[in-house]
Design an enzyme around this catalytic site. Structure first.
Site, PDB file in Angstrom:
ATOM      1  CG  MET A 129     -26.620  13.983  -9.916  1.00  0.00           C
ATOM      2  SD  MET A 129     -28.062  14.541  -8.789  1.00  0.00           S
ATOM      3  CE  MET A 129     -29.351  15.411 -10.499  1.00  0.00           C
TER       4      MET A 129
ATOM      5  CE  LYS B  58       3.916  15.946 -42.117  1.00  0.00           C
ATOM      6  NZ  LYS B  58       4.959  16.289 -41.119  1.00  0.00           N
TER       7      LYS B  58
ATOM      8  CG  PHE C  38       6.186  10.711 -32.406  1.00  0.00           C
ATOM      9  CD1 PHE C  38       6.406  10.615 -30.642  1.00  0.00           C
ATOM     10  CD2 PHE C  38       5.843  11.865 -32.426  1.00  0.00           C
ATOM     11  CE1 PHE C  38       5.999  11.439 -30.255  1.00  0.00           C
ATOM     12  CE2 PHE C  38       6.247  13.419 -32.525  1.00  0.00           C
ATOM     13  CZ  PHE C  38       5.676  13.019 -30.808  1.00  0.00           C
ATOM     14  CD  GLN C  39       2.541  13.506 -31.357  1.00  0.00           C
ATOM     15  OE1 GLN C  39       2.291  14.359 -32.464  1.00  0.00           O
ATOM     16  NE2 GLN C  39       2.234  14.069 -30.364  1.00  0.00           N
TER      17      GLN C  39
ATOM     18  CD  GLU D 247      -6.461  18.266 -28.764  1.00  0.00           C
ATOM     19  OE1 GLU D 247      -5.133  18.367 -29.788  1.00  0.00           O
ATOM     20  OE2 GLU D 247      -6.149  17.884 -27.650  1.00  0.00           O
TER      21      GLU D 247
END
Length: 551
Positions: free
Chosen positions: A467, A159, A109-110, A47
């Site tokens: 760097m 959802k 959940f999630q 993602e």
């Protein structure tokens, strides 16, 4: 229609042709609707890659980039990409799935409070609880992302909203309307700015990323020509002023060109357009502004006096403000003595490119020469290679330079180049990356190959976090803690992903590899091995005056 279908219809009506994303449990109804939709979806490996790709698409095309993720870890994986877009004012809309509304706040959940998490790194965000406002929320998100000072917007959709039904009413006018700041600057501010420029003996024009966001390149050119003054650019402003123009001195700031930094340090008037005066640009803020008049033009009033105390602020649409100042300018003072000094600095500190050994400076110079007659979009990751690119590439065109300036996000390069090439298939996208940052998101090379995106990646391989190592060398007594990278078969990895792998350890080998990559018409990675002891120069120490160079 369902909420998922409403989102699809809104995206199509807003002119979206490509989205970047990764499916999951709560966003699954949207992906089911996407199955039959005439919308290109690029499945990234992660993602974070989707967020950076949407950002790269936005920067390269000037249109809003769109990324999709599911709830929980899918949504949190977008955060770095959204923060990157936020810091650089890039218009991105992120759509995330969420647990059903009746499960919100129950540690489902999630489930994650993604609107709370992203509040500091988005221009605005929404949690949609009512399907009847879903369509207008999508449209409003695009307006917010693209208008004024652009930035990312997140829409969190539970959802039950995605599977629920509602009437869909198409917007009367298709597409979204950008709404730039329209107000004119105050007359007294314009007069003060014009008066200061008129009597200036050593003026300098500093341009930032806001010039590109405000599409004010031509207005900046008019002001520079009217005042016959030198122009310098911040990292984000590169490309907004033609590099071949004799008035352009190049990059200013910590790794700015010496002539550019010396001009700023010795100026009596600085007129800064679309820059926030970040610490990397100014060094010591007190020394930066002492002994000179600072004029600041910006569309975002929150930037005034935030980092540098200014004498004159000109708020409003940059094009309008610049045109007002130009039209108010009387005949200008003679700047011949000022230009004599500048030309002396230019001559003393001109870059010299040799072919004795393979160096990043020579690589940038060679690539610029070989692509001078083709439309190129340069993308970088973050690190030494980024600064070498900023110093030595020929960057022409506002959307030809994509880099993470504000957040300095390692891993930005590969997915951002992916998004840029997807959005601009007729341009040659060339990514410059370091071996450290490349590995952070290198699996998106697999995405690039599977979507047949013929971009070129030049991997500056110094076997270290360059760097950080440079700072350890300069400020930490050469105690190279955790910056030497173990060996890695980059060529093997590139081939496994299905891309063309080329290697170079000498200038002649690089010439051959770059020519082959340009002709190949498929994804290619050139691994260029360089000395790990090479440093980015010039450089000024953090917090020190920008004309006090480390030798």
């Amino acid at each position: 229609m369902t909420g998922s279908k409403i989102i699809i219809e809104c995206l199509l009506s807003l002119g979206v042709d490509t989205v970047f994303g990764y499916p999951g449990g709560q966003i699954m109804p949207f992906y089911d609707a996407l199955y039959d939709a005439p919308l290109k979806h690029i499945l990234t490996v992660h993602e974070q890659g989707a967020a950076h790709a949407a950002d790269g698409y936005a920067r390269a095309t000037g249109r809003v980039g769109v990324c999709i993720a599911t709830s929980g870890p899918g949504a949190t994986n977008l955060v770095t990409g959204l923060a990157t877009a936020f810091m650089d004012s890039s218009p991105v809309v992120a759509i995330t799935g969420q647990v059903p509304t009746n499960l919100l706040g129950r540690d489902s959940f999630q489930e994650i409070d993604i609107t709370g998490i992203t509040m500091p790194v988005t221009k605005h965000n929404f949690l949609v609880r009512d399907i009847s406002v879903l369509a207008e929320t999508i449209r409003q998100a695009f307006r917010i992302a693209a208008s004024g000072r652009p930035g990312p917007v997140l829409i969190d959709v539970p959802k039950d909203i995605l599977v629920g039904f509602a009437d869909y009413y198409p917007e009367i006018a298709a597409g979204y309307c950008e709404q730039p700041i329209e107000e004119c600057a105050l007359e007294q501010d314009v007069y003060a700015a014009a008066s200061s420029l008129t009597v200036a003996k050593r003026p300098v024009l500093v341009i930032g990323g806001g010039v590109k966001a405000g599409k004010a390149e031509q207005s900046v050119l008019k002001l520079a020509q009217a005042c016959k003054m030198p122009v310098v650019s911040t990292l984000m402003g590169l490309g907004a002023f033609e590099p071949a123009n004799k008035q352009f001195l190049g990059l200013t700031g910590m790794h700015g060109h010496k002539a550019a930094n010396l001009a700023v340090a010795n100026a009596d008037v600085i007129i800064a357009v679309g820059t926030r005066f970040s610490d990397r640009v100014t060094g010591d803020p007190k020394r930066y502004s002492t002994g000179k008049i600072i004029i600041h033009l910006d569309g975002d009033m929150a930037e005034f006096d935030k980092n540098i105390a200014t004498d004159i602020t000109v708020a409003g649409n940059l094009n309008t403000s610049l045109e007002q100042i130009v039209s108010s300018l009387p005949p200008q003072a003679d700047l011949s003595e000022w230009w004599e000094k500048i030309e002396a600095w230019r001559h003393s500190y001109a870059s010299v490119y040799t072919e004795q050994v393979l160096t990043p400076q020579w690589i940038m110079h060679h690539m610029s020469a070989e692509t001078i007659n083709m439309p190129v979009t340069w993308v970088t990751d973050v690190g030494q290679h980024q600064m070498w690119a900023a110093q030595h590439l020929r960057i022409a065109g506002s959307r030809s330079w994509l880099t993470s300036g504000g957040l300095g996000t390692m891993g930005f390069g590969v997915p951002a180049a992916l998004g840029a090439q997807a959005g601009c298939p007729d341009r040659k996208v060339i990514l410059i990356a370091g071996d450290g940052g490349f590995k952070m998101t290198a699996m998106e090379l697999y995405t690039i190959v599977n979507n047949h995106l013929p971009l070129i990646c030049v991997l500056i391989n110094n076997h270290s976090l360059g760097m950080v190592r440079q700072w350890q060398r300069l400020f930490f007594d050469e105690r190279y803690s955790a910056t030497s990278l173990p060996g890695f078969d980059f060529a093997g990895f590139v081939r496994v992903c299905g891309a063309l792998a080329l290697t170079a350890a000498t200038p002649s080998e690089f010439k051959q590899a770059f020519a082959e990559a340009l002709l190949a018409g498929l994804p290619a990675v050139i691994i260029a091995d360089i000395d790990p002891d090479l440093m980015v120069t010039p450089m000024t120490a953090p917090g020190q005056p920008i004309n006090q160079f480390i030798e």
